[in-house]
Design an enzyme around this catalytic site. Structure first.
Site, PDB file in Angstrom:
ATOM      1  N   GLU A   1       0.884  -1.178   0.000  1.00 13.15           N
ATOM      2  CA  GLU A   1       0.000   0.000   0.000  1.00 13.15           C
ATOM      3  C   GLU A   1       0.912   1.215   0.000  1.00 13.15           C
ATOM      4  OE1 GLU A   1      -3.200   0.110  -0.304  1.00 13.15           O
ATOM      5  OE2 GLU A   1      -3.698  -1.994  -0.073  1.00 13.15           O
TER       6      GLU A   1
ATOM      7  N   CYS B   1      -2.124   9.361   2.246  1.00 18.16           N
ATOM      8  CA  CYS B   1      -1.717   8.833   0.949  1.00 18.16           C
ATOM      9  C   CYS B   1      -2.676   9.217  -0.185  1.00 18.16           C
ATOM     10  CB  CYS B   1      -1.577   7.319   1.036  1.00 18.16           C
ATOM     11  SG  CYS B   1      -3.048   6.534   1.692  1.00 18.16           S
TER      12      CYS B   1
HETATM   13  P1  NAD Z   1       8.463   4.685   5.252  1.00 20.01           P
HETATM   14  O1  NAD Z   1       8.059   4.161   3.948  1.00 20.01           O
HETATM   15  O2  NAD Z   1       9.837   5.162   5.422  1.00 20.01           O
HETATM   16  O3  NAD Z   1       8.115   3.528   6.232  1.00 20.01           O
HETATM   17  C1  NAD Z   1       8.580   3.502   7.455  1.00 20.01           C
HETATM   18  C2  NAD Z   1       8.543   2.060   7.916  1.00 20.01           C
HETATM   19  O4  NAD Z   1       9.407   1.258   7.133  1.00 20.01           O
HETATM   20  C3  NAD Z   1       9.023   1.998   9.327  1.00 20.01           C
HETATM   21  O5  NAD Z   1       8.196   1.134  10.054  1.00 20.01           O
HETATM   22  C4  NAD Z   1      10.443   1.491   9.221  1.00 20.01           C
HETATM   23  O6  NAD Z   1      10.786   0.695  10.315  1.00 20.01           O
HETATM   24  C5  NAD Z   1      10.426   0.700   7.947  1.00 20.01           C
HETATM   25  N1  NAD Z   1      11.693   0.848   7.241  1.00 20.01           N
HETATM   26  C6  NAD Z   1      12.300   1.990   6.868  1.00 20.01           C
HETATM   27  N2  NAD Z   1      13.469   1.735   6.250  1.00 20.01           N
HETATM   28  C7  NAD Z   1      13.588   0.391   6.212  1.00 20.01           C
HETATM   29  C8  NAD Z   1      14.570  -0.487   5.707  1.00 20.01           C
HETATM   30  N3  NAD Z   1      15.672  -0.047   5.111  1.00 20.01           N
HETATM   31  N4  NAD Z   1      14.356  -1.807   5.851  1.00 20.01           N
HETATM   32  C9  NAD Z   1      13.244  -2.268   6.447  1.00 20.01           C
HETATM   33  N5  NAD Z   1      12.290  -1.471   6.942  1.00 20.01           N
HETATM   34  C10 NAD Z   1      12.452  -0.163   6.842  1.00 20.01           C
HETATM   35  O7  NAD Z   1       7.514   5.840   5.793  1.00 20.01           O
HETATM   36  P2  NAD Z   1       7.197   7.182   5.107  1.00 20.01           P
HETATM   37  O8  NAD Z   1       8.021   7.399   3.867  1.00 20.01           O
HETATM   38  O9  NAD Z   1       7.228   8.236   6.115  1.00 20.01           O
HETATM   39  O10 NAD Z   1       5.673   6.933   4.638  1.00 20.01           O
HETATM   40  C11 NAD Z   1       5.064   7.796   3.787  1.00 20.01           C
HETATM   41  C12 NAD Z   1       4.642   7.070   2.531  1.00 20.01           C
HETATM   42  O11 NAD Z   1       3.682   6.077   2.867  1.00 20.01           O
HETATM   43  C13 NAD Z   1       3.960   7.961   1.535  1.00 20.01           C
HETATM   44  O12 NAD Z   1       4.444   7.658   0.262  1.00 20.01           O
HETATM   45  C14 NAD Z   1       2.497   7.589   1.620  1.00 20.01           C
HETATM   46  O13 NAD Z   1       1.767   7.832   0.471  1.00 20.01           O
HETATM   47  C15 NAD Z   1       2.591   6.149   1.955  1.00 20.01           C
HETATM   48  N6  NAD Z   1       1.368   5.698   2.617  1.00 20.01           N
HETATM   49  C16 NAD Z   1       0.535   4.892   1.925  1.00 20.01           C
HETATM   50  C17 NAD Z   1      -0.663   4.481   2.504  1.00 20.01           C
HETATM   51  C18 NAD Z   1      -1.613   3.574   1.781  1.00 20.01           C
HETATM   52  O14 NAD Z   1      -2.539   3.059   2.427  1.00 20.01           O
HETATM   53  N7  NAD Z   1      -1.440   3.328   0.502  1.00 20.01           N
HETATM   54  C19 NAD Z   1      -0.993   4.895   3.784  1.00 20.01           C
HETATM   55  C20 NAD Z   1      -0.101   5.703   4.461  1.00 20.01           C
HETATM   56  C21 NAD Z   1       1.086   6.102   3.862  1.00 20.01           C
END
Ligand code: NAD
Length: 476
Positions: free
Chosen positions: A211, A246
């Site tokens: 997602e 998102c």
């Molecule tokens: P992110 O993608 O960096 O996710 C953070 C999570 O990933 C954390 O729990 C972290 O522990 C893990 N993580 C980070 N680096 C990692 C690695 N190298 N290896 C393993 N795990 C790792 O979070 P963000 O960028 O702040 O999230 C925002 C994004 O999420 C936006 O693009 C948004 O659109 C999307 N989003 C999508 C939805 C949906 O339902 N489609 C909902 C909310 C957010």
């Protein structure tokens, strides 16, 4: 002490093997626990959301608490129907026979959740995993620490801890979890981490639901109810966690001529909603942390767009707040048009004719959501027929995601797989086809020794050619 992820998975496998999570009663007991937990800890949930995001109570309740209760209650109401095997038509080949599709749980599910709707999106996935009869590990986002520790405390108290576990942590813990073999992983977050999750899953051939996000466009036509459109745009952008959503509108496309009217309408309604000093409004969430705050201010300070701010632009670094900000006529090569904004900035790009907006959208990656405001029937039809996105709303923003009879998920770079309601049940089930026959209905033509007559008969039989069958049988 290092996290023993192998032991966590082993315990869940054992629980799954016991068959306990497959029963209807167990699944319903867990939904009841979720509703009870939510009712009894509403204040704690609101407080955690305030601590992590300064999320207003109104949004905490409407977007998260009530969303979780609706999903759990829908699952309770529909579960029997969802679990009932689905009859399937059979063909002449197996006559006489019956066939059905049995939904069976996959086993052990990993939910790697996100921080922007940390209560809703964690439970939405957990409810789906349980509905299908699985055991599950929830890894809440460390970027929303108050909610993460609330999950850790409450799930142990309310839910069956032999089948539903919380593992808190950041990158090292997520990495350790991803080394294990799961039966399905659902990840919500960025494309960058989505790729890491998919690569780790590929090692075990584990299916994934991703997602993700992207830049959700809005086309605004000129023949609309401007006040209603402005309010709905504001609600989907700033009224959804200050744009940290998102499916929030990421940018608007409208005509050069209409853009000033739209900016005026947005500015007018924004002032009604958040006052003359929006940084002081209690009704706007803050930016989740300083790195996202710095990222967003860099987008505003990019010299290609810093002179394009037509509304807002104020910021308060110490409280991590950014006022609702509108930018007009931003160039395509600016930073703000080249990454997902995920915050309270709304650029408007202008075109000569509104339908040119379709090409602007199609030239980019497929978004998670796309929106159109218009009264024009032809434009609506063209939008539905030609714009590929995770989901669409016409004359509305974000609300399609709240309709639990619709699947929610992305396409292309905005994600893969979908969930919500019955789609969650399906996403975490294996659809097992089952054919049943008696000992009647034998056909010698099926078996060796193969002869030209048998082949002639089978060709006629499979083609439904009655005359051909008689010819083959009786040598006519
Ligand atoms: P992110 O993608 O960096 O996710 C953070 C999570 O990933 C954390 O729990 C972290 O522990 C893990 N993580 C980070 N680096 C990692 C690695 N190298 N290896 C393993 N795990 C790792 O979070 P963000 O960028 O702040 O999230 C925002 C994004 O999420 C936006 O693009 C948004 O659109 C999307 N989003 C999508 C939805 C949906 O339902 N489609 C909902 C909310 C957010």
């Amino acid at each position: 002490m290092a996290l023993d992820t192998a032991a966590v998975v082993a315990e869940l496998r054992e629980t799954f093997a016991s068959g306990k999570t497959k029963s209807y009663e167990w699944r319903v007991s867990q939904f009841k626990a979720i509703v009870k937990l939510t009712d009894e800890h509403e204040k704690d949930i609101i407080e955690a959301l305030r601590s992590d995001l300064n999320k207003p109570e109104h949004e905490a309740f409407v977007h998260e608490i009530s969303g979780v209760k609706s999903s759990a209650k829908l699952a309770m109401k529909e579960l029997r129907r969802w679990m009932t095997p689905e009859k399937a038509k059979t063909s002449l080949t197996t006559f006489p026979s019956s066939a059905e599709i049995v939904s069976e749980p996959l086993g052990v599910i990993l939910v790697i959740s996100t921080w922007n709707y940390p209560f809703l999106l964690s439970f939405e996935a957990v409810i789906g995993a349980i509905a299908a009869g699985n055991t599950v590990v929830l890894k809440p986002s460390e970027i929303a620490p108050a909610m993460s520790s609330l999950f850790s405390k409450l799930l142990g108290e309310y839910m069956d801890s032999s089948a539903v576990k919380v593992v808190e942590g950041a990158v090292p813990e997520t990495t350790a979890l991803l080394e294990q073999k799961w039966d399905k992983i659902i990840y919500t977050g960025s494309c960058k981490v989505g790729r890491i999750v998919a690569a780790a899953a590929a090692k075990h051939l584990t299916p994934v639901i991703l997602e993700l996000g992207g830049k959700c466009p809005v086309i605004v036509d000129t023949n609309i109810n401007l006040k209603v459109a402005a309010r709905r745009l504001i609600s989907g952008k700033w009224g959804c966690n200050s744009g940290q959503t998102c499916v929030s509108p990421d940018y608007i496309i409208t005509t050069k001529e209409f853009a000033p009217k739209l900016v005026d309408a947005l500015a007018r309604e924004l002032e009604k909603f958040y006052g003359k000093e929006p940084l002081k409004s209690p009704d706007l969430s803050r930016i989740v942390n300083s790195s996202h705050f710095n990222r967003l201010t860099q987008l505003m300070d990019d010299k290609k767009v810093s002179g394009k701010i037509v509304h807002g632009g104020q910021r308060d670094k110490s409280n991590l707040k950014i006022a609702p900000t509108i930018l007009l006529d931003v160039p395509a090569d600016s930073l703000i048009m080249n990454e997902e904004i995920f915050g309270p900035l709304l650029p408007i790009i202008t075109v000569d004719k509104v339908d040119e907006g379709f090409n602007v959208i199609k030239a980019r990656e497929k978004p998670l959501a796309a929106y159109l405001f218009t009264n024009d029937k032809m434009l609506k039809e063209e939008f539905i027929g030609s714009v590929s996105a995770g989901g669409l709303s016409i004359n509305e923003t974000t609300l399609h995601c709240t309709i639990l009879t619709l699947p929610f998920g992305g396409v292309g770079e905005s994600g893969m797989g979908s969930y919500h309601g019955k789609y969650s049940f399906d996403a975490f089930s294996h659809k097992k086809p089952v054919l049943q026959r008696s000992f009647a209905g034998e056909t010698a033509a099926r078996y060796p020794p193969y002869t030209p007559e048998k082949l002639r008969f089978l060709k006629a039989f499979l083609a439904g050619d009655i005359l051909g069958i008689f010819r083959a049988l009786f040598g006519w």
